[in-house]
Design a protein around this motif. Structure first.
Motif, PDB file in Angstrom:
ATOM      1  N   THR A  83      -2.126  -5.391  -6.184  1.00 36.43           N
ATOM      2  CA  THR A  83      -1.221  -4.725  -7.113  1.00 36.43           C
ATOM      3  C   THR A  83      -1.458  -5.236  -8.531  1.00 36.43           C
ATOM      4  N   GLN A  84      -1.554  -6.533  -8.609  1.00 34.79           N
ATOM      5  CA  GLN A  84      -1.727  -7.145  -9.924  1.00 34.79           C
ATOM      6  C   GLN A  84      -3.062  -6.746 -10.551  1.00 34.79           C
ATOM      7  N   GLU A  85      -4.034  -6.420  -9.724  1.00 34.94           N
ATOM      8  CA  GLU A  85      -5.314  -5.965 -10.247  1.00 34.94           C
ATOM      9  C   GLU A  85      -5.290  -4.471 -10.560  1.00 34.94           C
ATOM     10  N   GLY A  86      -4.186  -3.851 -10.237  1.00 34.88           N
ATOM     11  CA  GLY A  86      -4.065  -2.437 -10.557  1.00 34.88           C
ATOM     12  C   GLY A  86      -4.698  -1.515  -9.531  1.00 34.88           C
ATOM     13  N   LEU A  87      -5.004  -2.045  -8.368  1.00 32.51           N
ATOM     14  CA  LEU A  87      -5.599  -1.191  -7.342  1.00 32.51           C
ATOM     15  C   LEU A  87      -4.516  -0.561  -6.464  1.00 32.51           C
ATOM     16  N   LEU A  88      -3.386  -1.213  -6.444  1.00 29.15           N
ATOM     17  CA  LEU A  88      -2.252  -0.666  -5.711  1.00 29.15           C
ATOM     18  C   LEU A  88      -1.087  -0.520  -6.687  1.00 29.15           C
ATOM     19  N   ARG A  89      -0.078   0.172  -6.233  1.00 31.39           N
ATOM     20  CA  ARG A  89       1.102   0.374  -7.068  1.00 31.39           C
ATOM     21  C   ARG A  89       2.314   0.243  -6.173  1.00 31.39           C
ATOM     22  N   GLU A  90       3.318  -0.449  -6.651  1.00 33.56           N
ATOM     23  CA  GLU A  90       4.553  -0.532  -5.872  1.00 33.56           C
ATOM     24  C   GLU A  90       5.278   0.779  -6.018  1.00 33.56           C
ATOM     25  N   VAL A  91       5.810   1.238  -4.909  1.00 35.81           N
ATOM     26  CA  VAL A  91       6.382   2.568  -4.924  1.00 35.81           C
ATOM     27  C   VAL A  91       7.888   2.529  -4.756  1.00 35.81           C
ATOM     28  N   ALA A  92       8.353   1.566  -4.030  1.00 35.98           N
ATOM     29  CA  ALA A  92       9.791   1.466  -3.804  1.00 35.98           C
ATOM     30  C   ALA A  92      10.096   0.107  -3.213  1.00 35.98           C
ATOM     31  N   MET A 122      -2.538   4.899   5.006  1.00 39.03           N
ATOM     32  CA  MET A 122      -1.208   4.851   5.602  1.00 39.03           C
ATOM     33  C   MET A 122      -0.165   5.101   4.528  1.00 39.03           C
ATOM     34  N   GLN A 123      -0.622   5.374   3.340  1.00 40.69           N
ATOM     35  CA  GLN A 123       0.271   5.543   2.210  1.00 40.69           C
ATOM     36  C   GLN A 123       1.476   6.376   2.552  1.00 40.69           C
ATOM     37  N   PRO A 124       2.617   6.070   2.056  1.00 52.25           N
ATOM     38  CA  PRO A 124       2.930   4.764   1.488  1.00 52.25           C
ATOM     39  C   PRO A 124       3.339   3.803   2.596  1.00 52.25           C
ATOM     40  N   VAL A 125       2.942   2.587   2.465  1.00 51.49           N
ATOM     41  CA  VAL A 125       3.260   1.585   3.496  1.00 51.49           C
ATOM     42  C   VAL A 125       3.866   0.342   2.900  1.00 51.49           C
ATOM     43  N   HIS A 126       4.520  -0.392   3.752  1.00 47.47           N
ATOM     44  CA  HIS A 126       4.949  -1.743   3.371  1.00 47.47           C
ATOM     45  C   HIS A 126       4.166  -2.730   4.215  1.00 47.47           C
ATOM     46  N   GLY A 127       4.167  -3.970   3.765  1.00 45.65           N
ATOM     47  CA  GLY A 127       3.326  -4.993   4.365  1.00 45.65           C
ATOM     48  C   GLY A 127       3.421  -5.100   5.873  1.00 45.65           C
ATOM     49  N   TYR A 128       4.612  -4.991   6.354  1.00 50.58           N
ATOM     50  CA  TYR A 128       4.792  -5.200   7.777  1.00 50.58           C
ATOM     51  C   TYR A 128       4.095  -4.130   8.611  1.00 50.58           C
ATOM     52  N   ASP A 129       4.061  -2.933   8.081  1.00 46.64           N
ATOM     53  CA  ASP A 129       3.357  -1.859   8.775  1.00 46.64           C
ATOM     54  C   ASP A 129       1.876  -2.160   8.862  1.00 46.64           C
ATOM     55  N   VAL A 130       1.331  -2.595   7.755  1.00 44.81           N
ATOM     56  CA  VAL A 130      -0.079  -2.940   7.721  1.00 44.81           C
ATOM     57  C   VAL A 130      -0.362  -4.024   8.745  1.00 44.81           C
ATOM     58  N   ARG A 131       0.497  -4.994   8.749  1.00 45.97           N
ATOM     59  CA  ARG A 131       0.325  -6.087   9.694  1.00 45.97           C
ATOM     60  C   ARG A 131       0.275  -5.573  11.124  1.00 45.97           C
ATOM     61  N   ARG A 132       1.211  -4.701  11.467  1.00 44.38           N
ATOM     62  CA  ARG A 132       1.237  -4.210  12.840  1.00 44.38           C
ATOM     63  C   ARG A 132      -0.012  -3.429  13.180  1.00 44.38           C
ATOM     64  N   GLU A 133      -0.423  -2.622  12.231  1.00 42.44           N
ATOM     65  CA  GLU A 133      -1.616  -1.834  12.473  1.00 42.44           C
ATOM     66  C   GLU A 133      -2.808  -2.763  12.723  1.00 42.44           C
ATOM     67  N   LEU A 134      -2.940  -3.757  11.901  1.00 40.16           N
ATOM     68  CA  LEU A 134      -4.059  -4.686  12.046  1.00 40.16           C
ATOM     69  C   LEU A 134      -4.013  -5.382  13.398  1.00 40.16           C
ATOM     70  N   LEU A 135      -2.827  -5.806  13.775  1.00 40.44           N
ATOM     71  CA  LEU A 135      -2.720  -6.492  15.059  1.00 40.44           C
ATOM     72  C   LEU A 135      -3.052  -5.544  16.194  1.00 40.44           C
ATOM     73  N   SER A 136      -2.650  -4.301  16.057  1.00 33.97           N
ATOM     74  CA  SER A 136      -2.918  -3.356  17.140  1.00 33.97           C
ATOM     75  C   SER A 136      -4.415  -3.084  17.262  1.00 33.97           C
ATOM     76  N   TRP A 137      -5.147  -3.328  16.192  1.00 30.49           N
ATOM     77  CA  TRP A 137      -6.596  -3.178  16.260  1.00 30.49           C
ATOM     78  C   TRP A 137      -7.264  -4.462  16.710  1.00 30.49           C
ATOM     79  N   ASN A 138      -6.495  -5.484  16.935  1.00 36.39           N
ATOM     80  CA  ASN A 138      -7.070  -6.809  17.157  1.00 36.39           C
ATOM     81  C   ASN A 138      -7.939  -7.233  15.980  1.00 36.39           C
ATOM     82  N   ALA A 139      -7.578  -6.733  14.827  1.00 32.38           N
ATOM     83  CA  ALA A 139      -8.450  -6.961  13.676  1.00 32.38           C
ATOM     84  C   ALA A 139      -8.437  -8.416  13.234  1.00 32.38           C
ATOM     85  N   ASP A 140      -7.466  -9.160  13.720  1.00 26.99           N
ATOM     86  CA  ASP A 140      -7.467 -10.567  13.360  1.00 26.99           C
ATOM     87  C   ASP A 140      -8.669 -11.276  13.964  1.00 26.99           C
TER      88      ASP A 140
END
Lengths: 203, 203
Positions: free
Chosen positions: B46-55, B10-28
């Motif tokens: 991010t802190q592990e270096g697997l993600l990077r903040e973009v904006a 979904m790059q680039p995404v912010h947390g809320y987008d991820v959340r919505r996507e997960l909920l729409s999958w009933n992934a919870d």
DNA sequence: AGCGTATTAGACAAGTTTGACTAGAGCGGC
DNA sequence: GCCGCTCTAGTCAAACTTGTCTAATACGCT
């Protein structure tokens, strides 16, 4: 809480016994109870008044062990908990489902190979359970419903084996992942299928 | 980590987008990801270096939102993670299995009633998935493997329905839970079957 | 215009789970 | 007799999850 139920019929028990029982059931795999959680759970349940400490004996210079017993309140709570689990459908959470939802991230040949491999692992599991079902050990020393549980697991596994082969076949056939007309529109671009050419994004 | 995979496409995404996507999958329900965990996961990744903040843009006086992107290292980690899930069998953890192992704690009639009830709930689920499979929404706007996933779920559910009915039947028949010769010896006394007389231990 | 509600983004503390660690005891083999 | 190994029983800090809270904006309705 599973722990509560275990204490209920092993009374009186100490933590280590519960742990061994759980491990002997392989319960660390299908329940979310790792040995580490047990002691915390026991203490929490005690503090909530569902369990009661019964003794704290010490054999030699080993760590002292505390024995627990269920209280009337705990008995009650266990029943409502148990009923909740029996009457309400809680879907199990399946790590493979999560993995499968990223199917397009894998090259087709790897995906289908992995599926067939999975089918084989499942077959091995079924095999093992079958042989357990025929063993005297299970038939003579364990309650019958343990065997019933195994039946469910083998049945499920068999269906899943068939599914794996079926899907592997479809993947091999090269069926497109995305429906018509949505091919690359709509921001699905990132979904783009991993093509068999390797080595470009690596490193 | 599921989150990693989601960010990946979904790059680039912010947390809320991820959340919505997960909920729409009933992934919870079938992954262990509740909305609350997302932000923590993002920060940790991010802190592990697997993600990077973009904006970090801010619209109006709303909470600022941070957008993430996957790094090369994250891409790599995601692949090994994904491969692990595809190639290795991780049994799903099933709360019902836990409940079922305490079968003798329930009166027979309740147990079999609960099983038949479970069968019905499963049937309802199958029904729902079937109708989704036939709906245009799924066929035209979702990748095909979503439907394949549904197939697995319905197949599993169907097997389980049959199992529920079968076991309920056996319970009704009054088959003894304990094998011969072990009846009340061996400390299984506490396993003693709940008899139909009610009201003694209640209160 | 005014009011209630849903949406947007995320912070946060409290609760849980986990894997790694401890340290003596018993036991089999050489 | 001694060495190494497994078993006993449990502790602990660190990691992870979770539900709940915030606070502004947008939106529908009368």
């Amino acid at each position: 809480m599973m722990i509560l139920g275990l204490v209920r019929w092993m009374q009186p028990v100490h933590g280590y016994d519960v742990r061994r029982e759980l491990l002997s059931w392989n319960a660390d795999r299908w329940a979310n109870v790792q040995p580490g959680s047990i002691y915390h759970a026991l203490r929490k349940l005690t503090q909530e008044g569902l369990l009661r400490e019964v003794a704290t004996e010490q054999v030699g210079a080993r760590p002292a062990r505390t024995t627990y017993e269920i209280t009337a309140k705990g008995e009650d709570e266990f029943e409502t908990l148990l009923r909740g689990l029996w009457w309400r459908l809680h879907e199990p959470q399946d790590p493979f489902a999560a993995a499968f939802s990223f199917l397009p991230a894998l090259p087709r040949d790897e995906a289908s190979a992995a599926l067939r491999n999975r089918a084989n692992q499942l077959r091995a599991g079924v095999e093992w359970m079958r042989s357990s079902l025929n063993s005297d050990w299970l038939r003579t020393t364990k309650p019958v419903h343990v065997a019933w549980m195994f039946e469910l697991w083998t049945d499920r596994a068999e269906v899943e084996i068939a599914w794996c082969e079926r899907i592997a076949g479809r993947i091999d056939e090269g069926l497109p992942y995305l429906p018509e007309g949505l091919d690359k529109a709509q921001g699905w671009t990132a979904w783009e299928e991993r093509l068999p050419e390797r080595g470009s994004t690596l490193e």
